[in-house]
Design an enzyme around this catalytic site. Sequence first.
Site, PDB file in Angstrom:
ATOM      1  N   ILE A 307       0.828  -1.093   0.074  1.00 27.11           N
ATOM      2  CA  ILE A 307      -0.041   0.034   0.096  1.00 27.11           C
ATOM      3  C   ILE A 307       0.835   1.123   0.106  1.00 27.11           C
ATOM      4  CG2 ILE A 307      -1.786   1.162   1.232  1.00 27.11           C
ATOM      5  CD1 ILE A 307      -2.980  -1.111   0.030  1.00 27.11           C
ATOM      6  N   ILE A 356       8.606   3.006  13.316  1.00 28.19           N
ATOM      7  CA  ILE A 356       7.695   3.568  14.256  1.00 28.19           C
ATOM      8  C   ILE A 356       7.632   3.209  15.523  1.00 28.19           C
ATOM      9  CG2 ILE A 356       6.111   4.025  11.903  1.00 28.19           C
ATOM     10  CD1 ILE A 356       4.292   1.850  13.105  1.00 28.19           C
ATOM     11  N   LYS A 381       0.741  -7.090   9.387  1.00 31.91           N
ATOM     12  CA  LYS A 381      -0.997  -7.505   8.966  1.00 31.91           C
ATOM     13  C   LYS A 381      -1.062  -8.805   8.670  1.00 31.91           C
ATOM     14  CE  LYS A 381       0.806  -6.877   4.196  1.00 31.91           C
ATOM     15  NZ  LYS A 381       0.544  -6.511   2.715  1.00 31.91           N
ATOM     16  N   ILE A 417      -4.196   3.866   7.762  1.00 27.23           N
ATOM     17  CA  ILE A 417      -4.777   2.965   7.116  1.00 27.23           C
ATOM     18  C   ILE A 417      -5.151   1.549   7.937  1.00 27.23           C
ATOM     19  CG2 ILE A 417      -4.212   1.337   4.996  1.00 27.23           C
ATOM     20  CD1 ILE A 417      -3.921   4.176   4.435  1.00 27.23           C
ATOM     21  N   LYS A 421     -10.898  -6.116   8.825  1.00 31.68           N
ATOM     22  CA  LYS A 421     -11.017  -6.861   9.838  1.00 31.68           C
ATOM     23  C   LYS A 421     -11.099  -6.017  11.338  1.00 31.68           C
ATOM     24  CE  LYS A 421      -8.211 -10.484   7.614  1.00 31.68           C
ATOM     25  NZ  LYS A 421      -8.251  -9.810   6.289  1.00 31.68           N
ATOM     26  N   LYS A 433      -5.995  -3.109  14.763  1.00 37.15           N
ATOM     27  CA  LYS A 433      -6.329  -1.896  13.925  1.00 37.15           C
ATOM     28  C   LYS A 433      -7.884  -1.357  14.453  1.00 37.15           C
ATOM     29  CE  LYS A 433      -4.261  -1.576  10.615  1.00 37.15           C
ATOM     30  NZ  LYS A 433      -3.221  -0.404  10.597  1.00 37.15           N
ATOM     31  N   ASN A 458      -9.306  -6.974   1.453  1.00 36.07           N
ATOM     32  CA  ASN A 458      -8.056  -7.622   0.916  1.00 36.07           C
ATOM     33  C   ASN A 458      -7.383  -7.042  -0.148  1.00 36.07           C
ATOM     34  OD1 ASN A 458      -8.992  -9.403   2.975  1.00 36.07           O
ATOM     35  ND2 ASN A 458      -7.850 -11.261   2.255  1.00 36.07           N
ATOM     36  N   VAL A 466      -3.733 -13.815  -0.444  1.00 39.73           N
ATOM     37  CA  VAL A 466      -4.055 -14.746  -0.812  1.00 39.73           C
ATOM     38  C   VAL A 466      -3.763 -15.468  -2.298  1.00 39.73           C
ATOM     39  CG1 VAL A 466      -6.522 -14.250  -1.589  1.00 39.73           C
ATOM     40  CG2 VAL A 466      -6.029 -16.480  -1.106  1.00 39.73           C
TER      41      VAL A 466
END
Length: 617
Positions: A307, A356, A381, A417, A421, A433, A458, A466
Amino acid sequence: MDREATAAEDAVRPHSRTTHRAATLSLLTLDTAAWCGGFLGAAWTRYEFELTGARSARALGVALACAVLYALLASLRSRVYGRYPIGSAGDARGLAATVGIAAVVTLAAVLPWTQRPVPATTPLVGGAVALVVMATGRGLWRAHADRRQPVPRHAERCLVYGVDAASERLVRVLLHDPDSNYRPVGLLDDAPDSRGLRLEGLRVLGGREQLGTVIRATGARTVIFSMSGSNPRLLRDVRARTLEAGAAFKVLPPVRELLDRPVAVTDVRDLQLTDLLGRAHRVAELTVERGGLAGRRVLVTGAGGSIGSELCRQIARCEPDELMMLDRDESALHALQMSLHGRALLDGPELILADIRDAEGIARVIADRQPDVVFHAAALKHLTMLQRHPGEAIQTNIRGTLNVLEACRDVAEFVNISTDKAANPTSVLGYTKRITERLTAHQAQRLGGTYLSVRFGNVLSSRGSVLTAFQAQIRAGVPITVTHPDVTRYFMTVQEAVHLVLQAATIGRGGEALVLDMGEPVRIADVARRLAAEADHPVDIVYTGLRPGEKLHEHLFGADESDTRPLHPLISHVPVPPLDPEEVRGLDPYADPDELIKRLAVFCDSGASLPALPGQR
C-alpha cells in the site's frame, strides 16, 4: 501537444521542414480563398444579390485585410500552423478561436466608419463561412492522410469487443500506427443500439453470441476486449467464447489504469489473473482532487510496503512540494526509489530510514521535516502470525501508531490505513487495527484536526495476499490450500485501495472511518478453482479449516455501525468512538498471549470495562 492527441494525429503531422512549408503554404492559400469567398458571399447576399464592381472591390479589399490579420494572429498564437496535427481537435479549437478574433477585430474596425466599406454583418457572416470552408478543407486533408497510412504487413487481424471512448481511440491507434501488431477488421458489442455503428470505418458485426461466426467470417486471430466499465462475468464469457473459436484473447485495461495518457498499442496486454476474480472495480466512479496534495509536504509511513509504495507512486503524480517516504526496511526503500525514478542511489532526502516503534526517532523526524499530510501505512498485517505473537502487534500496530499520532500533533491531515478486519474484530490483527481507529479518533477529538481512518478489504497481489500465495503454490507444484469451501473475502486492487486513501484526504472528516462500497464478497474457493484452471498442469485444492481468529465472512461495518453516505454514493462515513491512549499504555507485550488477546478484545468495545491481568489490582 494536446493530451487528447493520438498516434493517428501524429501520423498526419507534417514531419520534414519541406513538407511543413508546403502544408503551411497550402493552408494559407486555402484560408485566403476562404476569407475572400466568405466576405464576397456575405456582401452579395446582404445587397440582395446585386454586388456592383465598387462594392465587390471594397468587400474583396476588406476580405484580404482580414485574411492578413488572421494569418498574423495564427502566427502569433501558433495554434493554426504547426502546433497541432492538421484536422485534429486541437487544430479545430485553434482555428475557431483565431477566426473569431479576426472577425470581431474586423467588425470593430468597420463600425466607426460613416460610409462603411462593407455592411456590419459582413465580417461576422463572412468569418463564419470562411471557418466552414477552412474546417472542411482540413477535414478532407485529414481523411486523405488517414487513408494513405500503410498497414503493417506483420499486423494480425483482430476484432475489438466493446464500443466506448477507449475502444474508439484504440481502433484509431491500431489503424494508423505503423508499428501496430494488430489490424482491426470489425467491432463487437452486445448493446442493441450499437448494431451497424461504425468507428473509423469499421462496423459493429454482432455481439458475443455471434463471436465465433464473426471470427470465422473475418479471419480474425485475436479478440481485444475493452474493459472500461465491464464486469468480470462478461469478461470470462467473452474469453471462453474466443478461445473456443480458436482465437487469442487480449484486453485493453480500464482507462483509469492508463495514468491520464492517450491509449497506445502497447496497452493491449494478456489477461491477468486479477481480471478474472469476479468483482467489478468501483474506483472508476470516484474522483480524486489532485490539487489537494499539490504543493504540500507529504509523508508516507510504511512506504516500502504494497500500500505504501503505491501511495507514493500516486502521490508523486499529484505534484507535492515534497514527498517523504519512511520505512524501516532499506531494501524496500531501494525498490521503491527504483520504481519511482528508474534509479536507486539511496542518497536523496526523500528516503527516511526509521522505525515507528522508536517514539523519539519518529518525533525527531516529524519535527525536522514538518509534513502537512501524513499517510500512516506502516503495520504488521499477517493474521495468523499476529495471533501467535500478539505482543509484536501491540508494539507495532498500537504503540507504533500512537508514536506517529503524538508526533503529528501539528500536522493538518492524518490518514490511518485500517482494514475490514477491524469491523466486528475476532483476531489480533482486527483488534489492533480497531484500536488504532479509536486512537486516531481521540487525536481528532483532542486537537480538532482532520485525523481519520480508511477501512478496506484484501488487496490483490500484495505481499502475503491469498492470490500471491496461490500463485506460489501453483509454481511449486503443490496443492492450493483453502481454509473453508464457503469462506468469502472482499477484494480490491492496490490501485483502488490507494485511490480510496487519497479520496479520504479530500472528503474525510476528523474522527471517522471511511469505507468503500466494495461490491459483493468473493468466494475464495472459486478463486482457487479459476487459478487452478489457468495452470499448465493439474492442481489439487485442499481445505485446511479456519485458523484461530479467522472469520468465515468478513464485514465492512461493525454491529453498532450504520452505512451512511453523505458525500459520495460509494463511500460510507462511520463515526469511531475515541480511545484515550493512557488506557493502552499499560499493555505489556511480553505478558501471556492468551490474556493479551482478551484485553485487546475489550479495548474494541467502547462500553466495556477493562479486566485486570493476573497480579494487577
